[in-house]
Scaffold this motif. Structure first.
Motif, PDB file in Angstrom:
ATOM      1  N   PRO A 104       9.244  26.281  11.105  1.00  0.00           N
ATOM      2  CA  PRO A 104       9.361  28.298  10.952  1.00  0.00           C
ATOM      3  C   PRO A 104       8.476  29.032  10.934  1.00  0.00           C
ATOM      4  O   PRO A 104       8.556  30.191  11.468  1.00  0.00           O
ATOM      5  N   LYS A 105       6.999  28.590  10.685  1.00  0.00           N
ATOM      6  CA  LYS A 105       5.924  29.565  10.674  1.00  0.00           C
ATOM      7  C   LYS A 105       5.500  29.806  12.301  1.00  0.00           C
ATOM      8  O   LYS A 105       5.173  30.921  12.697  1.00  0.00           O
ATOM      9  N   CYS A 106       5.556  28.721  13.021  1.00  0.00           N
ATOM     10  CA  CYS A 106       5.409  28.737  14.578  1.00  0.00           C
ATOM     11  C   CYS A 106       6.338  29.623  15.058  1.00  0.00           C
ATOM     12  O   CYS A 106       5.994  30.815  15.951  1.00  0.00           O
ATOM     13  N   HIS A 107       7.536  29.575  14.732  1.00  0.00           N
ATOM     14  CA  HIS A 107       8.678  30.525  15.259  1.00  0.00           C
ATOM     15  C   HIS A 107       8.319  31.840  14.872  1.00  0.00           C
ATOM     16  O   HIS A 107       8.466  32.828  15.857  1.00  0.00           O
ATOM     17  N   THR A 108       8.137  32.175  13.498  1.00  0.00           N
ATOM     18  CA  THR A 108       7.963  33.346  13.122  1.00  0.00           C
ATOM     19  C   THR A 108       6.813  34.094  13.660  1.00  0.00           C
ATOM     20  O   THR A 108       6.836  35.249  14.122  1.00  0.00           O
ATOM     21  N   PHE A 109       5.608  33.285  13.887  1.00  0.00           N
ATOM     22  CA  PHE A 109       4.351  34.041  14.478  1.00  0.00           C
ATOM     23  C   PHE A 109       4.677  34.569  15.751  1.00  0.00           C
ATOM     24  O   PHE A 109       4.281  35.795  16.150  1.00  0.00           O
ATOM     25  N   LEU A 110       5.437  33.690  16.584  1.00  0.00           N
ATOM     26  CA  LEU A 110       5.656  34.201  18.070  1.00  0.00           C
ATOM     27  C   LEU A 110       6.521  35.496  17.976  1.00  0.00           C
ATOM     28  O   LEU A 110       6.426  36.134  19.038  1.00  0.00           O
ATOM     29  N   ILE A 111       7.170  35.728  17.019  1.00  0.00           N
ATOM     30  CA  ILE A 111       8.355  36.965  16.875  1.00  0.00           C
ATOM     31  C   ILE A 111       7.446  38.077  16.392  1.00  0.00           C
ATOM     32  O   ILE A 111       7.839  39.188  17.059  1.00  0.00           O
ATOM     33  N   THR A 112       6.701  37.804  15.280  1.00  0.00           N
ATOM     34  CA  THR A 112       6.169  38.909  14.597  1.00  0.00           C
ATOM     35  C   THR A 112       4.566  39.152  14.904  1.00  0.00           C
ATOM     36  O   THR A 112       4.288  40.212  14.479  1.00  0.00           O
ATOM     37  N   HIS A 113       4.004  38.177  15.192  1.00  0.00           N
ATOM     38  CA  HIS A 113       2.498  38.276  15.272  1.00  0.00           C
ATOM     39  C   HIS A 113       1.966  38.817  13.913  1.00  0.00           C
ATOM     40  O   HIS A 113       1.087  39.756  14.096  1.00  0.00           O
ATOM     41  N   ASN A 114       2.480  38.351  13.006  1.00  0.00           N
ATOM     42  CA  ASN A 114       1.757  38.459  11.404  1.00  0.00           C
ATOM     43  C   ASN A 114       2.065  40.318  11.315  1.00  0.00           C
ATOM     44  O   ASN A 114       1.194  40.744  10.654  1.00  0.00           O
ATOM     45  N   ASP A 115       3.001  40.798  11.965  1.00  0.00           N
ATOM     46  CA  ASP A 115       3.297  42.302  11.893  1.00  0.00           C
ATOM     47  C   ASP A 115       2.211  43.073  12.406  1.00  0.00           C
ATOM     48  O   ASP A 115       1.675  44.160  12.032  1.00  0.00           O
ATOM     49  N   ALA A 116       1.115  42.678  13.216  1.00  0.00           N
ATOM     50  CA  ALA A 116       0.122  43.355  13.805  1.00  0.00           C
ATOM     51  C   ALA A 116       0.543  43.598  15.037  1.00  0.00           C
ATOM     52  O   ALA A 116       1.599  43.112  15.841  1.00  0.00           O
ATOM     53  N   ASN A 117      -0.401  44.532  15.894  1.00  0.00           N
ATOM     54  CA  ASN A 117      -0.140  44.670  17.260  1.00  0.00           C
ATOM     55  C   ASN A 117      -0.360  43.485  18.032  1.00  0.00           C
ATOM     56  O   ASN A 117      -1.162  42.716  17.808  1.00  0.00           O
ATOM     57  N   ILE A 118       0.566  43.401  19.245  1.00  0.00           N
ATOM     58  CA  ILE A 118       0.569  42.142  19.782  1.00  0.00           C
ATOM     59  C   ILE A 118      -0.811  41.439  20.426  1.00  0.00           C
ATOM     60  O   ILE A 118      -1.005  40.382  20.673  1.00  0.00           O
ATOM     61  N   THR A 119      -1.401  42.582  20.746  1.00  0.00           N
ATOM     62  CA  THR A 119      -2.762  42.146  21.635  1.00  0.00           C
ATOM     63  C   THR A 119      -3.885  41.880  20.549  1.00  0.00           C
ATOM     64  O   THR A 119      -4.870  41.730  20.973  1.00  0.00           O
ATOM     65  N   ASN A 120      -3.474  42.161  19.223  1.00  0.00           N
ATOM     66  CA  ASN A 120      -4.669  41.738  18.285  1.00  0.00           C
ATOM     67  C   ASN A 120      -4.863  40.262  18.291  1.00  0.00           C
ATOM     68  O   ASN A 120      -6.062  40.126  17.776  1.00  0.00           O
ATOM     69  N   TYR A 121      -3.936  39.529  18.721  1.00  0.00           N
ATOM     70  CA  TYR A 121      -4.212  37.896  18.276  1.00  0.00           C
ATOM     71  C   TYR A 121      -4.267  37.566  20.031  1.00  0.00           C
ATOM     72  O   TYR A 121      -3.689  37.891  20.758  1.00  0.00           O
ATOM     73  N   TRP A 122      -5.560  36.729  19.758  1.00  0.00           N
ATOM     74  CA  TRP A 122      -5.863  36.225  21.116  1.00  0.00           C
ATOM     75  C   TRP A 122      -5.163  35.111  21.521  1.00  0.00           C
ATOM     76  O   TRP A 122      -4.293  34.512  20.942  1.00  0.00           O
ATOM     77  N   ALA A 123      -5.371  34.578  22.904  1.00  0.00           N
ATOM     78  CA  ALA A 123      -4.633  33.471  23.590  1.00  0.00           C
ATOM     79  C   ALA A 123      -4.124  32.331  22.624  1.00  0.00           C
ATOM     80  O   ALA A 123      -3.308  31.857  22.596  1.00  0.00           O
ATOM     81  N   ASN A 124      -5.561  31.623  21.998  1.00  0.00           N
ATOM     82  CA  ASN A 124      -5.182  30.478  21.340  1.00  0.00           C
ATOM     83  C   ASN A 124      -4.323  30.681  20.153  1.00  0.00           C
ATOM     84  O   ASN A 124      -3.451  29.711  19.955  1.00  0.00           O
ATOM     85  N   TRP A 125      -4.034  31.804  19.485  1.00  0.00           N
ATOM     86  CA  TRP A 125      -3.179  31.929  18.560  1.00  0.00           C
ATOM     87  C   TRP A 125      -1.620  31.562  18.964  1.00  0.00           C
ATOM     88  O   TRP A 125      -0.870  30.908  18.390  1.00  0.00           O
ATOM     89  N   ASP A 126      -1.270  32.203  20.188  1.00  0.00           N
ATOM     90  CA  ASP A 126       0.123  31.937  20.615  1.00  0.00           C
ATOM     91  C   ASP A 126       0.277  30.246  21.253  1.00  0.00           C
ATOM     92  O   ASP A 126       1.146  29.878  20.748  1.00  0.00           O
ATOM     93  N   LEU A 127      -0.875  29.870  21.840  1.00  0.00           N
ATOM     94  CA  LEU A 127      -0.791  28.671  22.297  1.00  0.00           C
ATOM     95  C   LEU A 127      -0.747  27.685  21.065  1.00  0.00           C
ATOM     96  O   LEU A 127      -0.305  26.546  21.478  1.00  0.00           O
ATOM     97  N   ILE A 128      -1.332  27.788  20.108  1.00  0.00           N
ATOM     98  CA  ILE A 128      -1.236  26.956  18.814  1.00  0.00           C
ATOM     99  C   ILE A 128       0.394  26.742  18.482  1.00  0.00           C
ATOM    100  O   ILE A 128       1.027  25.913  18.235  1.00  0.00           O
ATOM    101  N   SER A 129       0.985  27.759  18.482  1.00  0.00           N
ATOM    102  CA  SER A 129       2.396  27.921  18.065  1.00  0.00           C
ATOM    103  C   SER A 129       3.267  27.325  18.892  1.00  0.00           C
ATOM    104  O   SER A 129       4.210  26.658  18.764  1.00  0.00           O
ATOM    105  N   ILE A 130       2.957  27.578  20.202  1.00  0.00           N
ATOM    106  CA  ILE A 130       3.648  27.215  21.419  1.00  0.00           C
ATOM    107  C   ILE A 130       3.587  25.530  21.355  1.00  0.00           C
ATOM    108  O   ILE A 130       4.459  24.870  21.655  1.00  0.00           O
ATOM    109  N   CYS A 131       2.398  25.174  21.221  1.00  0.00           N
ATOM    110  CA  CYS A 131       2.032  23.710  21.308  1.00  0.00           C
ATOM    111  C   CYS A 131       2.853  23.081  20.035  1.00  0.00           C
ATOM    112  O   CYS A 131       3.645  21.982  20.158  1.00  0.00           O
TER     113      CYS A 131
END
Length: 611
Positions: A104-131
């Motif tokens: 659920p946390k991986c799923h939520t992060f890819l949708i909300t990005h912790n309620d931040a601007n989507i470019t605030n998080y670098w590539a590895n944050w997304d890749l961690i959740s995708i993985c």
């Protein structure tokens, strides 16, 4: 422990990390040796945690814990699935732990990005959740979850999606890695995670490795090159201006270079040994770090030389992935080579079927790119691999026309129907959407857009092979509205190229970006588009020089536009009259005679269109 915390007060996740690594390494030793003592040890750790954990928490780092530890628990579980000494209830408990506390946390992060601007998080944050999502989907036999990971990898908005993690492609298929603007440690982490995702998908029958002409290999070659370059010399690493929520970056970071993370064996073994491709930077760094050892911090599972090694490549392959773009009135060629090549020969012809003439020869250690200046005409290119006495001819034929070539021609003077006809041989017909209709035009009829929901949709991939280009049309604006669009070609509000008749500063401008509005490279006019009259507008790009025209007269230029249309890839949302940003208003007015050329028209040629 019942409660695991990563980030903030009471952080204690290291206990889980060590036990997770023990579970994986015991499982791996059982698979290699067959000794059930190791299997029983792995089961002990998995059962202990799945029967005890009740919460996974912390500050924003909780999302990192969910993905990093979720995928590795799943990996250990998958290795142990066939062990008869692991009870079915134990396997189910581990699956439930992952689906309850990690997924659920991986799923939520890819949708909300912790309620931040989507470019605030670098590539590895997304890749961690995708993985995490991908591995948990496989281990838990949830194809819907696995598909969620793949869909995001292909079409996600964040920086970990394949189109965004490799920000742009430099000559020779060097792919600028998004996080290389930040530092080398996180860049190599991104490579390691992306490799795991691609290898997992490959084992399920899905080729993420090959997506968009081996885009991941392009990124891996770039990051490997950065690790192989002395930190005092950054001049050999190409870099396109990168701007996001974090700031403005003008060169590849030297911070933490070189980083010797165990990230390369999966990349090397797939592209070189499995596919036979040349990957010189990846090959060198993999050899330097072989054998890959244990990484105790818990980001990657370690021992990649053991788990990913394949038989060495034995046969040369023909060049592949040949791409040709018109850049600054020259032809820029790039291709993928063979791991065993000794020489490459570039050939040119006036026909797709030959005869081809040799125009260049490159060594196996050269960057696989060549710039040709053959003069006006239509040209075809191919590349050959030379290996011992063999000549392997690439099957790709790259076609280029110098100078301009009309790629889209929409007269938009029809009287009825919901299709707008493209009269070129490319047949990229448009589709009227919403309140788009036909009305009286400047001459004959014109496309009418109502300003509320009407727009024209154009086919996917409209600008994917354009370097130098011209976009021109006649427009009639009924009323001035801020931030509407004349055209907007992109995939989302992350990457697009658009023409705005009046922006928030009150002027007309063209912008192209790969990082939302933060990174827009702009050509601005000093005024807004006129209202209540037919106006001809045009944009030309030649190399890095962009020019904006109104009624055949140059009204603005920018000599530092270094995101050519092809860098945006196969854009899916190519619109006249509609913005990638859903909150922006639709265009209210009329359009006619829309043209897209490969090649930058001259000032006199643009003026001729405006008559």
């Amino acid at each position: 422990m019942a409660a695991v915390i990563r980030g903030g007060d009471g952080e204690n996740h290291h206990v889980m990390v060590e036990d997770m690594q023990r579970a994986y390494q015991f499982a791996l030793r059982w698979r290699v040796s067959g000794d059930t003592n190791f299997a029983d040890a792995a089961v002990k750790y998995m059962d202990a945690w799945s029967s005890t954990l009740t919460s996974l928490w912390g500050n924003s780092d909780r999302y990192l814990a969910a993905g990093l530890y979720g995928y590795q628990w799943a990996l250990a579980g998958e290795l142990m699935r066939s062990y008869s000494g692991w009870s079915s209830s134990g396997l189910l408990a581990l699956q439930n732990m992952l689906l309850t506390h990690f997924y659920p946390k991986c799923h939520t992060f890819l949708i909300t990005h912790n309620d931040a601007n989507i470019t605030n998080y670098w590539a590895n944050w997304d890749l961690i959740s995708i993985c995490g999502i991908a591995f948990m989907g496989v281990f838990c036999k949830r194809k819907d979850i696995y598909d969620e990971a793949l869909n995001y990898y292909y079409q996600g908005r964040g920086n970990g999606a394949a189109d965004h993690s490799v920000y742009c492609i430099h000559p020779g298929h060097l792919g600028q890695w998004q996080e290389q603007a930040r530092d080398n440690g996180h860049s190599t982490l991104g490579i390691a995670l992306n490799a795991l995702i691609c290898e997992l998908a490959w084992q399920q029958g899905d080729d993420l490795y090959g997506y968009r002409n081996n885009r991941f290999l392009a990124g891996a070659e770039y990051v490997a090159k950065c690790q192989l370059t002395d930190s005092s010399n950054n001049s050999t690493i190409p870099f396109s201006l990168y701007i996001n929520r974090q700031g403005t970056f003008t060169e590849a970071s030297t911070s933490g270079r070189p980083n010797n993370r165990a990230a390369w064996e999966a990349v090397y073994n797939h592209y070189v040994n499995r596919k036979g491709l040349s990957a010189p930077n990846v090959t060198t760094i993999a050899a330097n770090l072989r054998p890959e050892t244990n990484e105790w911090v818990g980001d990657v599972p370690s021992f990649g030389t053991l788990t990913f090694s394949l038989p060495s490549v034995t046969a040369a392959v023909a060049p592949s992935g040949l791409r040709a773009y018109v850049t600054d009135a020259a032809v820029l060629l790039s291709w993928w080579g063979s791991a065993l090549a000794t020489t490459y020969v570039v050939q040119r012809s006036t026909s797709a079927n030959g005869a081809f003439t040799d125009i260049a020869s490159l060594g196996s250690t050269d960057l696989l790119t060549y710039t040709d200046t053959p003069g006006a005409g239509t040209w075809y290119y191919r590349v050959c691999t030379i290996y011992n006495s063999q000549t392997l001819v690439g099957t790709d034929r790259a076609r280029v026309q110098l100078a301009s070539e009309l790629r889209l021609n929409l007269s938009l003077n029809q009287t009825s129907g919901t299709s707008a006809t493209d009269s070129t041989s490319y047949a990229r017909h448009g589709s009227l959407q919403g309140g788009a209709t036909w009305t009286t035009g400047r001459s004959g009829n014109a496309l009418a857009l109502n300003g509320s929901n009407g727009y024209l949709s154009l086919p996917t991939g409209l600008v994917e092979d354009l370097g130098d280009c011209t976009i021109a049309m006649w427009v009639y604006w009924n009323s001035a509205v801020t931030n509407t669009r004349i055209f907007d070609f992109g995939n989302s509000d992350i990457a697009y190229m658009c023409l705005i008749p009046k922006d928030s500063g009150g002027v007309m401008r063209f912008s192209v970006t790969g990082t939302t509005y933060f990174g827009e490279q702009t050509i601005a006019h000093a005024a807004a588009l006129p209202v209540g009259s037919w106006t001809h507008v045009a944009v030309t790009l030649k190399g890095k020089l962009g020019t904006l025209y109104v009624n055949g007269v140059s009204v603005g230029s920018n000599a530092a536009v270094d995101l050519a249309p092809f860098q945006l890839g196969s854009t899916r949302q190519n619109w006249l009259g509609r913005s990638q940003y859903s909150a922006d208003p639709y265009f209210n007015g009329k359009m006619q005679d829309v043209r897209i050329y490969s090649g930058a028209l001259s000032a006199s040629e643009v003026a001729a269109l405006a008559v």
